[in-house]
Design an enzyme around this catalytic site. Sequence first.
Site, mmCIF file in Angstrom:
data_model
loop_
_atom_site.group_PDB
_atom_site.id
_atom_site.type_symbol
_atom_site.label_atom_id
_atom_site.label_comp_id
_atom_site.label_asym_id
_atom_site.label_seq_id
_atom_site.Cartn_x
_atom_site.Cartn_y
_atom_site.Cartn_z
ATOM 1 N N HIS A 1 -22.616 14.571 79.581
ATOM 2 C CA HIS A 1 -23.008 13.611 80.620
ATOM 3 C C HIS A 1 -22.780 12.236 80.000
ATOM 4 O O HIS A 1 -22.995 12.055 78.796
ATOM 5 C CB HIS A 1 -24.494 13.679 80.959
ATOM 6 C CG HIS A 1 -24.993 14.987 81.476
ATOM 7 N ND1 HIS A 1 -25.328 16.025 80.655
ATOM 8 C CD2 HIS A 1 -25.262 15.406 82.730
ATOM 9 C CE1 HIS A 1 -25.767 17.044 81.387
ATOM 10 N NE2 HIS A 1 -25.739 16.702 82.646
ATOM 11 N N ASP B 1 -25.534 11.217 77.735
ATOM 12 C CA ASP B 1 -25.699 11.928 76.459
ATOM 13 C C ASP B 1 -24.932 11.188 75.371
ATOM 14 O O ASP B 1 -25.317 11.196 74.217
ATOM 15 C CB ASP B 1 -25.087 13.350 76.494
ATOM 16 C CG ASP B 1 -25.569 14.183 77.650
ATOM 17 O OD1 ASP B 1 -26.723 14.002 78.068
ATOM 18 O OD2 ASP B 1 -24.779 15.017 78.135
HETATM 19 C C1 XUL Z 1 -29.036 21.740 84.749
HETATM 20 C C2 XUL Z 1 -27.662 21.960 84.331
HETATM 21 C C3 XUL Z 1 -26.896 20.772 83.934
HETATM 22 C C4 XUL Z 1 -25.458 20.807 84.286
HETATM 23 C C5 XUL Z 1 -24.728 19.530 83.995
HETATM 24 O O1 XUL Z 1 -29.684 22.855 85.222
HETATM 25 O O2 XUL Z 1 -27.205 23.083 84.285
HETATM 26 O O3 XUL Z 1 -27.078 20.582 82.574
HETATM 27 O O4 XUL Z 1 -24.808 21.844 83.622
HETATM 28 O O5 XUL Z 1 -25.301 18.454 84.634
#
Ligand code: XUL
Length: 440
Positions: free
Chosen positions: A100, A103
């Site tokens: 993300h 992150d």
């Molecule tokens: C949350 C989840 C996230 C996604 C990316 O449940 O799975 O981490 O994979 O946003």
Amino acid sequence: MSEYFKNINKIKFEGRNSTEPLAFKYYDPDQLIGGKTMKEHLKFALSWWHTMGGDGTDMFGVGTADKTWGESDPAARSKAKVDAAFEIMDKLSIDYFCFHDRDLSPEYGSLAETNEKLDEITDYIAEKQNETGKKCLWGTAKCFDHPRYMHGAGTSPSADVFAFTAAQIKKAIEATVKLGGNGYVFWGGREGYETLLNTDMGLELDNMARLMHMAVEYGRSIGFKGDFYIEPKPKEPTKHQYDFDTATVLGFLRKYGLEKDFKMNIEANHATLAQHAFQHELRVARVNGVFGSIDANQGDPLLGWDTDQFPTNIYDAALCMYEVLKAGGFTNGGLNFDAKARRGSFTPEDIFLSYIAGMDTFALGLRIAQKMIDDGRIDQFIADRYSSWTTGIGRDIIDGKAGFAELEKYALAKGEVSSSLSSGRQEMLESYVNNIMFSI
Ligand code: XUL
Ligand code: CO
């Protein structure tokens, strides 16, 4: 650059009889399975959020693992995270990572400053990629943790929040393209509702589609050739998430004309929350031509929330890899460990031990899946079970030669048809799978 895991050497494949915890028992990257190496089949990815940022914090307590990487200044920590992540990937022979935006680099005082700092970090990551050959599997934007997203991001009642979301996603797509990612994920963290009493569902869904169209248009305009993904999840954090499961998301994509550009990123634990088997979600994606990528983890069937455990269930991994092989393997996707070591598994070694557990599980799963296909008994059984569709009236139905009138005539002439049925042989087939699995 300092070494963060001095007491851990590069993890080697030692084979099934090894008792060394810090060694692969089944993951042998260059081993050929059905004409491709394990490494090519499995495309393992490190999840930046859990591995580099997740410190075990939960609703009942503070973190137990130190993920500061020795730095208190946010920019210095972001950079240290990169060094540590590349060390982990190198030592575990993991070729890909997923992230993300937040992150990689947190929010600063303004969006402009946040973007500038993100650029610095992605420049640094790009340099490390050049040196090491590590690749980005996919990127995404964290449009769910800041208070501005309390009522949703793309589905917020506030047009200002929608605009902010669009700006954040624009930048996250740019970062993904810069790092060579062939995937961009939408996980609708807060895209859902808590109560319909305050919700204009029609507008929210139309707006989500508007946002996705903008993302596609912009992504393509800056050279993104990969896949956009939606990651279905039925609940948590909201009571009802719009992207409930693969079938629901498919309906959404088709309604809004997004099915050309979007595929699924299927997460095992999200399937469990939707009360589906992991294999079911993968099958729905496969038969509809939208299988894309996988968040490899597992939930606890006794718990109703997303535990994001490292996958160790061989049966699930085998049936997952069976679907992946039947889909022709990954193209732009891969296996991202959206998984975290338990809060009590708090030492740096646990990072390695948990990835080894997950990677060995999928290596075994791959071998079993390939053997299920090579063995042929299951495929043959299914072919025989549906053989009435290959000739006669079945063929005519498929070819569009028989409608209601012809079928009525056929049924009247045929009389009772129960004798055309044969046993589904579920128990026999399950025992085939056990037989294949335990003679690997
Ligand atoms: C949350 C989840 C996230 C996604 C990316 O449940 O799975 O981490 O994979 O946003
Ligand atoms: Co996920």
